[in-house]
Design an enzyme around this catalytic site. Structure first.
Site, PDB file in Angstrom:
ATOM      1  CG  ASP A 135      -1.788   1.177   1.353  1.00 40.97           C
ATOM      2  OD1 ASP A 135      -2.668   1.321   0.488  1.00 40.97           O
ATOM      3  OD2 ASP A 135      -1.620   1.967   2.305  1.00 40.97           O
TER       4      ASP A 135
ATOM      5  CD  GLU B  59      -2.091   2.286  -3.548  1.00 38.46           C
ATOM      6  OE1 GLU B  59      -3.255   2.558  -3.874  1.00 38.46           O
ATOM      7  OE2 GLU B  59      -1.723   2.202  -2.361  1.00 38.46           O
TER       8      GLU B  59
END
Length: 696
Positions: A344, A381
């Site tokens: 993330d 990401e």
């Protein structure tokens, strides 16, 4: 020759009624040893460290043992305590030291601190149940002895993956799931046959590391997604049917084992960019009280840099923190057999202690070259909340793949019919060589939707986000959705609008599953799941977020479409390239890629054009694999001239989203009556395949 006097050995002794001795500094955390448990914790500025012991579930500790100074090696405090049963205790630490926030020191002996290396966390066994805030996040020692029965990570080639992003609780929490233990690891395991039937071979699980769903939200709302980690080595206890019994570790292992037996890999969504401690107003339960200056990026006046959008940012490239992240990932690979990780806001992982981007981030390079992680999939990401956007430029070390946000945006804009999108759409179809030329298409994880944003249904049902239920006055969630409501905002009764929405969803799915790169589906998109226009449903543990299994029957045609499109991808290696195509024939009948338009071999790259056609071709061991795709984002139909095939081959229709459903199975596609021309309807994707002529 005189020698320096040797320090006297630190004697064994007795503290609070327990036999103790100097422990081993490594590994960090709590480790079983013969006759007891070894505890090791790191803190650079501590004046004193005490181990606090509880019986499981007890409100008050039964012992508090201060580490003798001679039990410290460098900045590591280690002590072996004998006579403890690892399964019966919980523990934490009290650390005393300077309180000087402007210098970054926030030691507070009044706080009971959780062990960052705890392999289980107590106090969160029942979803949504308020815990005792005085003694929350108790550290536990996970049970040993799980029988893997020979299971290993699967090691599927990246180009062969079809990833399915899902939420463990949300996947089976709805009453329609029909599982015995809804909302749990065991519940998901019961639904593995559905995943097999769908055809996916990799599940990407949204955070399953321990978090507190009750933290920082008004009554009735939760931290449902779980991107605020409390325990980095601990599974989410309330995701386990056996969590109240302390067997969540084994239940997650069992899920991984069963998925592997079904040929499905497991990728964990991990959050190392921030923790649940927030900024200076947040709670102190672990890192802040252990070593605030080491674990977090701090401004010169001791405040928290906030490149994560959640109040703090982990100081990932500090050597100690780097070691923590590496230890954590190695643990999940070795102890849980996971196949990969999605990171993330991974751009944070490349920032220095002052927040500046590093040219050669130590953490990213270390993870890429670590021998334990050598065959583990690493997916970034490649952006963060501080404005660092690295899609296509993420420091990859020939190992990292990326969520390709530019693929998402290109497909959405193209299907809306925006002008000037055909050229970029072409790049995205062939694995984004403009972004990943050196790395190949497998560096690109292609997606149209994910947990963050509209579902596929909502992408074509709403022009604007509808997030009022989040309690933030509609201020949360992205405004740049590139969505289109097909002429009516929200639920519609007009059959033409509904048909167009369904066709647009099929168009997006077909483009995704025929593009080079690694496709990722959002769970529920295959059955038309809606979030009622909410594009940031992070706080909803309700039908807004849950997978509604009634959709299997209500949207059976869409589900069948997805199954057949996945099977088609699996049947055609020409769609699953490891390396970028070149546009050369290299002695084959056709180039490996060729572009077309209304006329064969004549693409139109002008800004006003909204039609794109491509032919993929490969020959291996004398067998040809040839797929033709035409995507018409125009609101008018067109007649296409087809590339001419040799006499023994003919074009067969796999799918026409305007008129024809996909063929039942590869090889059963109907042969076109006209081999020279084909009509493509408005806002339609057409897929043809070259096969032997019928009757030959």
């Amino acid at each position: 020759m005189r020698t320096a006097p040797r320090a006297a050995p630190c004697p064994a002794g007795r503290l609070a009624g327990f036999d103790v001795r100097e422990g081993r500094p490594l590994p960090f955390g709590a480790t079983r040893v013969p006759g007891g448990v070894n505890f090791s914790v790191y803190s650079t500025g501590a004046a004193s460290v005490a181990l606090v012991l509880f019986w499981r579930g007890a409100e008050e500790p039964f012992a508090e043992l201060e580490f003798p100074e001679c039990y410290r090696t460098g900045s590591v405090y280690a002590m072996t305590v004998f006579g403890l049963c690892a399964e019966e205790i919980e523990y934490g630490y009290r650390i005393d030291g300077p309180w000087d926030p402007e210098r970054g020191d926030r030691y507070d002996a009044a706080c009971l601190l959780s062990d960052p290396y705890a392999t289980a966390v107590g106090g969160r066994e029942t979803w949504g149940e308020p815990g005792d805030r005085r003694y929350r996040y108790r550290s536990r020692i996970a049970p040993d002895g799980f029988d893997w029965a020979g299971d290993r990570p699967l090691g599927l080639p990246m180009q062969d993956l079809v990833i399915y992003e899902t939420h463990v609780r949300g996947f089976t929490r709805h009453p329609s799931s029909g599982v015995r233990w809804p909302g749990t690891f065991a519940g998901l395991a019961e639904r593995i046959p559905y995943l097999v039937e769908l055809g996916v071979n990799c599940v990407e699980l949204m955070p399953v590391l321990e978090f507190d769903e009750n933290e920082n939200h008004p009554a009735g709302l939760h931290d449902y997604w779980g991107y605020n980690t409390v325990g980095f080595f601990a599974p989410k206890a309330s995701y386990a049917a056996t969590g109240v019994l302390g067997r969540q570790n084994d239940e997650l292992k069992s899920l991984v084992k069963q998925l592997h037996a079904a040929g499905i890999e497991v990728v964990l969504d991990v959050v190392f960019n921030h923790t649940a401690e927030g900024d200076e107003r947040g709670p102190t339960f672990s890192f802040r009280g252990l070593d605030n200056r080491v674990y977090y990026m701090l401004t010169p006046d001791g405040r928290y840099y906030n490149f994560s959008g959640t109040g703090n940012t982990v100081n990932c490239n500090h050597p100690v923190v780097l070691g923590f992240v590496l230890d954590c990932l190695r643990y999940w690979v070795s102890e849980y057999h996971v196949d990969g990780f999605r990171f993330d806001l991974a751009a944070v992982l490349g920032r220095a202690s002052d927040g500046s981007p590093l040219a050669n981030p130590p953490l990213l390079e270390t993870l890429a070259s670590d021998p334990v992680l050598a065959h583990t999939k690493l997916i970034a990401e490649a952006w963060d909340a501080g404005g660092l956007y690295q899609v296509g430029s993420f420091p990859d070390y020939c190992r990292w793949s990326e969520w390709n946000g530019r693929y998402r945006d290109a497909v959405r804009r193209f299907l809306k019919g925006e002008p000037g999108t055909v050229s970029e759409m072409a790049d995205r179809l062939i694995g984004s060589p403009d972004l990943y030329l050196r790395r190949g298409p497998v560096a690109s994880v292609n997606f149209v939707t994910s947990h963050d944003g509209f579902t596929l249904h909502d992408l074509f049902a709403y022009n604007d986000k509808h997030n009022d239920a989040n309690g933030e006055h509609g201020g949360d969630g992205d405004d740049a959705n590139h969505s289109w409501n097909c002429g009516h905002e929200g639920p519609a009764g007009d059959q033409e609008v509904l048909a167009l929405r369904r066709r647009q969803a099929c168009n997006a799915l077909l483009l995704l599953l025929t593009s080079h790169g690694v496709p990722m589906l959002l769970a529920g998109d295959e059955i038309g799941r809606t979030q009622q226009g909410n594009n940031n449903a992070y706080c909803h543990d309700s039908e807004i977020s849950w997978f509604d299994w009634r959709g299997l029957a209500e949207n059976a045609d869409l589900l069948l479409f997805v199954k057949r499109a996945i099977a088609f991808r699996r049947a055609h290696p020409v769609l699953r390239r490891r390396w970028h195509i070149t546009g050369h024939a290299n002695g084959a009948l056709f180039p490996d890629v060729s572009w077309h338009g209304v006329r064969a071999w004549t693409p139109d790259w002008s800004s006003h054009n909204r039609l794109l056609a491509v032919m993929f071709h490969a020959e291996e061991e004398g067998a040809a694999d040839c797929v033709y795709l035409a995507a018409n984002a125009h609101w008018e139909r067109h007649e296409l001239e087809l590339p001419q095939l040799p006499d023994h081959l003919a074009w067969h229709r796999f799918a026409d989203t305007h008129a024809e459903p996909p063929a039942e199975q590869p090889g059963a596609e109907p042969e076109l009556a006209d081999q020279e021309r084909v009509r493509i309807g408005p806002r339609t994707v057409l897929v043809l395949v070259a096969r032997e002529r019928r009757g030959r």
